[in-house]
Write a protein that holds these residues in place. Structure first.
Motif, short mmCIF file in Angstrom:
data_model
loop_
_atom_site.label_atom_id
_atom_site.label_comp_id
_atom_site.label_asym_id
_atom_site.label_seq_id
_atom_site.Cartn_x
_atom_site.Cartn_y
_atom_site.Cartn_z
N ILE A 78 0.83 -1.20 0.00
CA ILE A 78 0.00 0.00 0.00
C ILE A 78 0.87 1.25 0.00
O ILE A 78 2.03 1.23 0.39
CB ILE A 78 -1.00 0.07 1.19
N VAL A 79 0.24 2.34 -0.46
CA VAL A 79 0.87 3.64 -0.36
C VAL A 79 -0.13 4.55 0.31
O VAL A 79 -1.33 4.52 0.02
CB VAL A 79 1.33 4.15 -1.76
N CYS A 80 0.37 5.33 1.27
CA CYS A 80 -0.51 6.18 2.08
C CYS A 80 0.21 7.50 2.25
O CYS A 80 1.21 7.57 2.96
CB CYS A 80 -0.76 5.49 3.42
N GLY A 81 -0.29 8.55 1.57
CA GLY A 81 0.46 9.81 1.56
C GLY A 81 1.83 9.53 0.98
O GLY A 81 1.94 8.91 -0.08
N ASP A 82 2.88 9.97 1.69
CA ASP A 82 4.21 9.66 1.18
C ASP A 82 4.85 8.50 1.94
O ASP A 82 6.06 8.35 1.98
CB ASP A 82 5.11 10.90 1.17
N ALA A 83 4.00 7.68 2.58
CA ALA A 83 4.49 6.46 3.21
C ALA A 83 4.06 5.27 2.36
O ALA A 83 3.04 5.32 1.69
CB ALA A 83 3.91 6.34 4.62
N TYR A 84 4.85 4.22 2.38
CA TYR A 84 4.45 3.03 1.63
C TYR A 84 4.96 1.80 2.36
O TYR A 84 5.68 1.90 3.35
CB TYR A 84 5.00 3.09 0.20
N GLY A 85 4.58 0.64 1.86
CA GLY A 85 5.08 -0.59 2.48
C GLY A 85 4.10 -1.73 2.29
O GLY A 85 3.09 -1.59 1.60
N ARG A 86 4.44 -2.85 2.90
CA ARG A 86 3.55 -4.00 2.91
C ARG A 86 2.80 -4.02 4.23
O ARG A 86 3.39 -3.75 5.27
CB ARG A 86 4.37 -5.29 2.88
N VAL A 87 1.53 -4.37 4.18
CA VAL A 87 0.78 -4.50 5.43
C VAL A 87 1.33 -5.72 6.18
O VAL A 87 1.11 -6.86 5.79
CB VAL A 87 -0.72 -4.68 5.15
N ARG A 88 2.07 -5.46 7.26
CA ARG A 88 2.69 -6.55 8.00
C ARG A 88 1.68 -7.21 8.92
O ARG A 88 1.64 -8.42 9.08
CB ARG A 88 3.86 -5.99 8.81
N VAL A 137 -2.72 -0.33 10.96
CA VAL A 137 -1.86 -0.98 9.99
C VAL A 137 -0.41 -0.86 10.40
O VAL A 137 0.07 0.24 10.70
CB VAL A 137 -2.06 -0.34 8.59
N LEU A 138 0.30 -1.97 10.46
CA LEU A 138 1.73 -1.96 10.74
C LEU A 138 2.48 -2.29 9.46
O LEU A 138 2.01 -3.09 8.66
CB LEU A 138 2.08 -3.02 11.79
N GLY A 139 3.63 -1.67 9.29
CA GLY A 139 4.46 -2.04 8.15
C GLY A 139 4.79 -0.90 7.20
O GLY A 139 5.51 -1.10 6.23
N LEU A 140 4.26 0.31 7.45
CA LEU A 140 4.58 1.43 6.57
C LEU A 140 5.99 1.95 6.87
O LEU A 140 6.47 1.85 8.00
CB LEU A 140 3.58 2.57 6.75
N THR A 141 6.61 2.51 5.83
CA THR A 141 7.98 3.00 6.00
C THR A 141 8.06 4.23 6.91
O THR A 141 9.01 4.41 7.63
CB THR A 141 8.54 3.46 4.63
N ASN A 142 7.08 5.11 6.81
CA ASN A 142 7.08 6.26 7.71
C ASN A 142 5.64 6.62 8.07
O ASN A 142 4.73 5.86 7.77
CB ASN A 142 7.86 7.44 7.11
N VAL A 143 5.48 7.76 8.71
CA VAL A 143 4.18 8.08 9.30
C VAL A 143 3.38 8.97 8.36
O VAL A 143 3.80 10.09 8.07
CB VAL A 143 4.38 8.80 10.65
N PRO A 144 2.23 8.51 7.85
CA PRO A 144 1.42 9.36 6.99
C PRO A 144 0.70 10.44 7.81
O PRO A 144 0.70 10.37 9.03
CB PRO A 144 0.42 8.39 6.37
#
Ligand code: GDP
Length: 612
Positions: A319-329, A350-357
């Protein structure tokens, strides 16, 4: 083709081509796009009867007016449109359900609670949360994750309702400003002993601007002096007419304090949704929705509560959320249970985003990590550009304070120009005498009599000074230069005004003072030894909330036995928690081993004290 020379400036005209500008652009941005000196655009605007500086951000109308004067078609692009175009370049459409009618399924309404301060919004959200049958059955106590879902029975059917768990109008408007339409129904809380108040009508305005139906919760009916009928009568003036008065708005008498009327309120919400809204979404497409709350957790990294608006979100997806992205862990529901999937209108952590949206950022499930990363990076780059454009603007009286807060500035540099030497000296004397303590300095780098020259402006540019002009004006090109470079020139003809304004700004420059504010207390009931961590305090929260990472001290028989502690770990049952409220049990680790049963853990934070 040339425009008529205005004030001696010749401006090349366009030939009807389109210029795209972001919303809130300045004349300097416009000038950049068409290769024209912004100062001449300032003059054109003046000719058109509008005084604007080169760097100030102007309205859509001003940009369009200027465009048509110079024979350009100005297209103002909002940040949302820019984002839509970005997503389109990846073949993604945000906001629409895929497929046709037959793909849509009913989804629960999403509700925001609004109303005047102290009318009981928070109490109501608590009361509803505690009536949550689903959570009780799971044996858990709902966590605060920014939203929760409850179940209620209407006409023999099980129906769900999702509540955004942040009372107040800021959350609602902040999301709308960012283009996120999350709320389907507003519950307007009005205290029956207080009636309609300013924020009540404000809430009505927000809801009707968003086209969102209102259910009125007439609260505090348990109180003496409560007059629920009066609230109904008052609200008819605002177009909210109760059914018994021949209208269509649902009014429900409740006592959030005693938990009375909650079921009726839930039923009214469902009935209003059924009567006025067609709440359906495609549960089978890639999930899309919006971030409601997010923070960085020391143990778990980025933790974001998202509301799924369409599609079904599943563990393992990109997923991508604002300027954060990642896999839903992993995903957790509002009761703290792990879940594998979240259908429409469900809030999940949701856990697993690279940074905080940010709250209000949209999220989308995409096919692979690479696409998620590319979208996130492009958004981040756009954000950086916008920031840079802003920071090019120079120091001004208004932005001193912000620059100081960012640690950029502790010295206010001034150039003083006046009509006669007497006034310049008087002004300088008065200004340097302003007593703001040791921490902030005021420095006058030039003083002089006569008009503001280009040289004055150049000096201001190189030393980031503000020009104080007393009964004088900039000459010829000096104003153009100042406008283009964003130098703040302050014009005064009354000395006291100058002193007042500069003193106020200087006070804003002072380093803030802090005071301690208690957040919560917890009593230790039991001491557990945890390998590698040390002693953990099995506690019950006695007042306020205990928050992870907050400062803490240990009190035994009224005496502080350890200070300078931090709530390093906080757990409810087996799960990490960020916050535990009054009345709940939890395990607290403060990195200090000499803890005893009946000791009290006090948590506090340092808050900025307003200056007087
Ligand atoms: P908010 O500012 O709208 O979130 O209001 P709160 O939920 O914080 O409530 C403000 C005050 O009103 C608190 O002291 C509550 O205990 C009290 N209160 C809320 N609901 C009721 C109610 O139904 N009856 C009574 N008597 N007091 C209530």
């Amino acid at each position: 083709m040339q425009a008529p020379a205005i004030g001696g400036v010749k401006i090349p005209r366009g030939n009807g081509q389109t210029v795209r500008l972001p919303r809130g652009a300045s004349l300097a941005d416009f000038g950049d796009k068409i290769g024209v000196n912004p100062a001449s655009l300032v003059q054109v605007m003046m000719h058109l009867g509008e005084m604007v500086t080169a760097t100030q951000s102007v309205s859509d109308e001003t940009l369009q007016l200027l465009g048509s004067e110079l024979n350009y078609v100005v297209e103002v692009v909002s940040p949302e449109e820019e984002d839509r175009e970005l997503l389109e370049s990846f073949d993604i459409e945000f906001g629409e359900n895929e497929g046709d009618e037959s793909d849509l399924a009913a989804r629960p309404p999403v509700v925001t609670v609004m109303g005047h301060v102290d009318h009981g919004k928070t109490k109501l959200l608590d009361a509803i949360r505690h009536s949550n049958v689903a959570a009780r059955e799971a044996g858990g106590i709902t966590q605060h994750i920014g939203a929760y879902q409850v179940a209620t029975e209407v006409d023999g059917q099980d129906r769900k309702i999702t509540f955004i768990d942040t009372p107040g109008h800021e959350a609602f408007t902040a999301m709308r400003v960012r283009g996120a339409e999350t709320t389907d129904i507003v519950v307007l809380v009005v205290a029956a002993d207080d009636g309609v108040k300013p924020q009540t009508t404000e809430a009505i305005d927000h809801a009707s601007a968003a086209g969102v139906p209102i259910v009125v919760a007439v609260n505090k009916v348990d109180k003496e002096g409560a007059d629920p009928q009066k609230v109904r009568a008052q609200l008819t003036e605002y177009g909210l007419v109760a059914e018994e008065f021949g209208g269509e708005t649902q009014f429900v008498d409740i006592s959030a304090l005693k938990g009375e009327g909650i079921d009726n309120l839930l039923e009214s919400i469902v009935l209003t949704a059924d009567a006025e809204l067609d709440l359906r979404a495609n549960p089978d497409q890639d999930a899309q929705g919006v971030a409601i709350e997010a923070h960085l957790d020391r143990g778990r990294g980025s933790v974001a509560t998202v509301l799924v608006q369409r599609g079904t979100l599943r563990v393992g997806e990109s997923i991508v959320c604002g300027d954060a992205y990642g896999r839903v862990r992993a995903m957790l529901d509002d009761a703290g249970n792990q879940v594998q999937e979240a259908p429409p209108s469900t809030p999940v952590l949701v856990l697993g985003l690279t940074n905080v949206p940010g709250a209000g950022d949209n999220f989308i499930v995409v096919d692979d990590d690479r696409v998620a990363r590319q979208i996130a990076q492009q958004r981040a780059a756009r954000e950086r550009n916008a920031q840079q454009a802003k920071s090019r603007r120079r120091v001004s009286l208004e932005n001193w304070e912000a620059q100081l807060a960012a640690g950029d500035r502790e010295e206010l540099v001034l150039i003083i120009k006046g009509d006669v030497s007497g006034s310049v000296e008087a002004l300088e004397d008065a200004l340097v005498k302003i007593d703001v303590g040791e921490e902030v300095a005021l420095r006058v780098i030039r003083r002089g009599v006569g008009a503001i020259t280009q040289d004055d402006v150049n000096l201001a540019i190189t030393s980031d000074a503000i020009i104080v002009a007393f009964n004088v004006r900039p000459e010829g090109r000096a104003r153009e230069l100042a406008d283009r470079e964003g130098v703040d020139i302050r014009f005064y003809s009354v000395i006291y005004q100058a002193i007042d304004q500069i003193e106020a700004a200087l006070k804003g420059m002072l380093k803030p003072e802090f005071e301690e504010v208690q957040l919560g207390t917890a009593e230790i009931r039991e001491v557990f030894k945890v390998p590698r961590i040390g002693n953990v305090a099995g506690s019950i929260v006695r007042s306020g909330t205990i928050n992870r990472n907050s400062k803490a001290r240990l009190v035994r028989d009224g005496v502080v036995v350890a200070d300078n502690l931090t709530v390093e770990s906080l757990r409810r049952f087996k799960d990490d928690a960020t916050e535990v409220r009054e009345g709940f049990e939890c395990g607290i680790g403060v990195g200090y081993n000499d803890i005893k049963v009946e000791d009290v853990i006090e948590t506090f934070e340092m808050r900025e004290k307003p200056r007087v």
